[in-house]
Scaffold this active site. Sequence first.
Site, PDB file in Angstrom:
ATOM      1  N   TYR A  75      11.926  -2.121  -7.879  1.00  0.00           N
ATOM      2  CA  TYR A  75      10.632  -2.348  -8.533  1.00  0.00           C
ATOM      3  C   TYR A  75       9.464  -1.500  -8.043  1.00  0.00           C
ATOM      4  O   TYR A  75       8.727  -0.922  -8.833  1.00  0.00           O
ATOM      5  CB  TYR A  75      10.268  -3.835  -8.394  1.00  0.00           C
ATOM      6  CG  TYR A  75       8.850  -4.168  -8.791  1.00  0.00           C
ATOM      7  CD1 TYR A  75       8.472  -4.176 -10.134  1.00  0.00           C
ATOM      8  CD2 TYR A  75       7.893  -4.466  -7.839  1.00  0.00           C
ATOM      9  CE1 TYR A  75       7.165  -4.474 -10.510  1.00  0.00           C
ATOM     10  CE2 TYR A  75       6.586  -4.765  -8.199  1.00  0.00           C
ATOM     11  CZ  TYR A  75       6.233  -4.778  -9.540  1.00  0.00           C
ATOM     12  OH  TYR A  75       4.955  -5.053  -9.904  1.00  0.00           O
TER      13      TYR A  75
ATOM     14  N   CYS B 125       0.800  -1.221   0.000  1.00  0.00           N
ATOM     15  CA  CYS B 125       0.000   0.000   0.000  1.00  0.00           C
ATOM     16  C   CYS B 125       0.835   1.275   0.000  1.00  0.00           C
ATOM     17  O   CYS B 125       2.059   1.240   0.097  1.00  0.00           O
ATOM     18  CB  CYS B 125      -0.948   0.027   1.197  1.00  0.00           C
ATOM     19  SG  CYS B 125      -0.140  -0.206   2.761  1.00  0.00           S
TER      20      CYS B 125
ATOM     21  N   GLY C 276      -0.909   0.140  -4.762  1.00  0.00           N
ATOM     22  CA  GLY C 276      -2.056  -0.649  -4.329  1.00  0.00           C
ATOM     23  C   GLY C 276      -3.260  -0.362  -5.189  1.00  0.00           C
ATOM     24  O   GLY C 276      -3.651   0.796  -5.323  1.00  0.00           O
TER      25      GLY C 276
ATOM     26  N   ASN D  91       1.443   1.357   6.069  1.00  0.00           N
ATOM     27  CA  ASN D  91       2.149   0.595   5.036  1.00  0.00           C
ATOM     28  C   ASN D  91       3.172  -0.277   5.741  1.00  0.00           C
ATOM     29  O   ASN D  91       4.001   0.225   6.496  1.00  0.00           O
ATOM     30  CB  ASN D  91       2.842   1.554   4.053  1.00  0.00           C
ATOM     31  CG  ASN D  91       3.704   0.811   3.030  1.00  0.00           C
ATOM     32  OD1 ASN D  91       3.464  -0.352   2.738  1.00  0.00           O
ATOM     33  ND2 ASN D  91       4.691   1.490   2.497  1.00  0.00           N
ATOM     34  N   GLY D  92       3.112  -1.580   5.508  1.00  0.00           N
ATOM     35  CA  GLY D  92       4.075  -2.479   6.133  1.00  0.00           C
ATOM     36  C   GLY D  92       3.406  -3.686   6.732  1.00  0.00           C
ATOM     37  O   GLY D  92       2.219  -3.945   6.516  1.00  0.00           O
TER      38      GLY D  92
END
Length: 480
Positions: free
Chosen positions: A268, A17, A45, A123-124
């Site tokens: 990426y 996300c 996301g 996020n994580g």
Amino acid sequence: MMEERGTEVGEKVREECGVFGMYDLDGNPVASQIYYGLFALQHRGQESCGIAVSDTRGPKGKVHVYKEMGLCNEVFTPEILEGLKGDIGVGHVRYSTAGSSTRENAQPLVLNYVKGTLALAHNGNLVNALELRRELECSGAIFQTTIDSEVIAYHIARERVRTADVESAVANAMKKLSGAYALVIASPRKLIGVRDPFGFKPLCIGKKDNAYILVSESCALDTLGAQFVRDVKPGEIVTIDRAGIRSDESMCLKDKEKQARCVFEYIYFARPDSVFDGISVYQSRLHAGRCLAKDSAVEADLVVGVPESGNAAALGYSMESKIPYGTAFVKNTYVGRTFIKPGQSSRVSAVRVKLNVLREAVAEKRVIMIDDSIVRGTTSHQIVRMLREAGAKEVHVRVSAPPFLHPCYFGTDIPSEEQLIAHKKTIEEIRILLGADSLAYLRMERLQELSGGLPICTACFSGDYPIAPPPEDIRGDFQQ
């Protein structure tokens, strides 16, 4: 019905996300700015998104929130954004793994508790989520989701009852959290940004006029015409209120060499126009391509990248090798978040729905194909075959990352070892399976160069985890 998810081609590693927060000190509404910020983070996301806002000049405890499954432009309309009135807010875009794709798990999370309200975007991934959740459940907590973000929110709310301010509650909660997290939190009068002590996930600060912004990637600041201020340091808590911006670094690691930024942000995940901790993602990918050209050179007529993240590495390979760079693939940009896969009886490939090969570009040529990773190998096999069917004389595959050997527990959708082709096969066996004339990966010792020498996490390649993995794999249950 089976679905293909993600914006990239076929079978790709996926990030969970992106987060965005904004506080306009002049009292201007922020919902539309958050929307455009999330739009810039859509690559992080594509499954669900949401915005929560409140008015710092109005009554405490009134939060306007809207979240739903889908892309930003599918979920939000001008009418919905108009109804989200407030000068402080947080937003979120999410990709989930199997088992947690529901509206209930969409973020931001909004809690109403004795001290007021809390809107949180995360996020994580925590490695001790199950332990913390069970502790809370035993004390009477009732959970509405299956994500570890709710565990974080509960612990902050619990600490807030016995602290003087919300940032102290965040610091106390951080002492219990183990894993990766970049948090953006809105309380009734403050916007708070948090980055875990290892710095797994990125978070930066921006400013536009008299408004402060917290966001996963700097490219979103460019979208809004905002100024990049700086990155949030690993372990830092940043608080923004009417008095301005202040910092708490008490949770930062004393030994900075133990920091562990996710190297796949550079390879990426991130958009190439983003900058993390002073390192340009675009330059990092160019350098990866240059390294491949130095370490695994091969005679060829053309260098091409698999869209999108393979393109910059392909250009770097071309610049170093002096072999011409070209475009071999046309990507169908109208394939959105999902599309129905054809049944087994159909000959239409899911990869061909997203990609087509320019025959005139590759016919009768020796082609070097650069991709950012190989997970299971099935997609790469199909792309190599497509190049050969288009007339390529030779296809040499170069990968701008080392082989995936181990799963990730910190918020990246890298599957278990038995599903990773490199964990089971040698490079030569993979080459044969792909149908390539040669195959080479980025060397492990090159990874540190991609981050400009900053400490990174290489666990998915090396098995060297900065934090011990959980005793049981709960990634299907606790993910954002």
